[in-house]
Enzyme design. Sequence first.
Site, PDB file in Angstrom:
ATOM      1  CE  LYS A  13      45.363  50.727  43.650  1.00 29.33           C
ATOM      2  NZ  LYS A  13      45.186  49.302  43.982  1.00 29.33           N
ATOM      3  NE  ARG A  88      50.238  48.157  40.623  1.00 29.14           N
ATOM      4  CZ  ARG A  88      49.053  48.412  40.088  1.00 29.14           C
ATOM      5  NH1 ARG A  88      48.755  49.607  39.665  1.00 29.14           N
ATOM      6  NH2 ARG A  88      48.169  47.476  40.007  1.00 29.14           N
ATOM      7  NE  ARG A 127      38.594  44.328  39.760  1.00 31.65           N
ATOM      8  CZ  ARG A 127      39.717  44.989  39.995  1.00 31.65           C
ATOM      9  NH1 ARG A 127      39.726  45.960  40.880  1.00 31.65           N
ATOM     10  NH2 ARG A 127      40.825  44.661  39.389  1.00 31.65           N
ATOM     11  NE  ARG A 160      41.728  44.519  35.763  1.00 32.38           N
ATOM     12  CZ  ARG A 160      42.414  45.314  36.579  1.00 32.38           C
ATOM     13  NH1 ARG A 160      41.862  46.427  37.017  1.00 32.38           N
ATOM     14  NH2 ARG A 160      43.623  44.998  36.955  1.00 32.38           N
ATOM     15  NE  ARG A 171      46.047  42.246  39.520  1.00 31.97           N
ATOM     16  CZ  ARG A 171      44.727  42.395  39.502  1.00 31.97           C
ATOM     17  NH1 ARG A 171      43.939  41.379  39.201  1.00 31.97           N
ATOM     18  NH2 ARG A 171      44.191  43.547  39.782  1.00 31.97           N
TER      19      ARG A 171
HETATM   20  P1  AMP Z   1      45.575  48.013  37.868  1.00 33.18           P
HETATM   21  O1  AMP Z   1      44.403  48.234  36.986  1.00 33.18           O
HETATM   22  O2  AMP Z   1      46.025  49.265  38.554  1.00 33.18           O
HETATM   23  O3  AMP Z   1      45.367  46.865  38.830  1.00 33.18           O
HETATM   24  O4  AMP Z   1      46.792  47.579  36.912  1.00 33.18           O
HETATM   25  C1  AMP Z   1      46.724  46.421  36.105  1.00 33.18           C
HETATM   26  C2  AMP Z   1      48.135  45.990  35.699  1.00 33.18           C
HETATM   27  O5  AMP Z   1      48.749  47.028  34.950  1.00 33.18           O
HETATM   28  C3  AMP Z   1      49.077  45.704  36.848  1.00 33.18           C
HETATM   29  O6  AMP Z   1      48.951  44.385  37.359  1.00 33.18           O
HETATM   30  C4  AMP Z   1      50.439  45.926  36.166  1.00 33.18           C
HETATM   31  O7  AMP Z   1      50.778  44.839  35.323  1.00 33.18           O
HETATM   32  C5  AMP Z   1      50.149  47.114  35.270  1.00 33.18           C
HETATM   33  N1  AMP Z   1      50.383  48.406  35.968  1.00 33.18           N
HETATM   34  C6  AMP Z   1      49.462  49.360  36.275  1.00 33.18           C
HETATM   35  N2  AMP Z   1      50.030  50.405  36.911  1.00 33.18           N
HETATM   36  C7  AMP Z   1      51.342  50.102  37.030  1.00 33.18           C
HETATM   37  C8  AMP Z   1      52.462  50.755  37.601  1.00 33.18           C
HETATM   38  N3  AMP Z   1      52.363  51.961  38.210  1.00 33.18           N
HETATM   39  N4  AMP Z   1      53.676  50.136  37.530  1.00 33.18           N
HETATM   40  C9  AMP Z   1      53.830  48.953  36.910  1.00 33.18           C
HETATM   41  N5  AMP Z   1      52.818  48.259  36.372  1.00 33.18           N
HETATM   42  C10 AMP Z   1      51.577  48.833  36.408  1.00 33.18           C
END
Ligand code: AMP
Length: 218
Positions: A13, A88, A127, A160, A171
Amino acid sequence: MKIIMLGPPGAGKGTQARMIAEKYSIPQISTGDILREEVKKDSALGREAKSYMDKGELVPDKLIIDIILKRLDEGGASKGYILDGFPRTVAQAVAFTSALSERDERVDSVINIEVERGELIRRLSGRRTCVECGAMFHVHFDPPRRDAVCDKCGGKLIRRDDDNEETVANRLEVYRKQTEPLINYYEGSGVFNAVDGMGSIEDILKRMEEALEGQKDP
Ligand code: AMP
């Protein structure tokens, strides 16, 4: 154009959103990036979010909805945007739909990137992200020219915190339980597109562009 990108962690994404944002000159808004910035700053929000992020859990809806609405009111989002990592949960999507309709706006396209689970794990475990510019690499599929150094800006590449094996498994499970139901929520919206997320970054981008071209404002 207002675009929502859906898909499991590791579907690409962020990579795709970045390229689409550039092509359409709209901001890429990533709730994950916003939260990581807050963690870096060690703000109250960052400290609260980190406790969820480290476990691979979702940050509470209320916090996220406030973040996104605040971000949309900041400059640069009036022409449109591409949301990467939001919504999400169905609760986030419902809150977002109603916030948009209060503004007499709607989403133009929802793109769901589909990738098999085995491939997601391969992608996430290798990654690497640049701490300076956010560029992404993969130790096997897209390695940087110099080990742990960003090709674009010379910044340091890191894995990360939440890309370790145990957190990745959680996740993916959280995705299945809390985020996958969003497909159902958006499927009937008339703007939903499923895009095959297997193959090269260029191939996937082409499929994304085709989906978006079919949905440009009349
Ligand atoms: P991402 O970089 O999008 O994979 O997000 C990393 C982490 O941030 C996720 O595993 C969640 O803990 C938190 N996070 C990001 N976006 C959201 C969202 N829309 N709702 C809830 N938690 C989020």
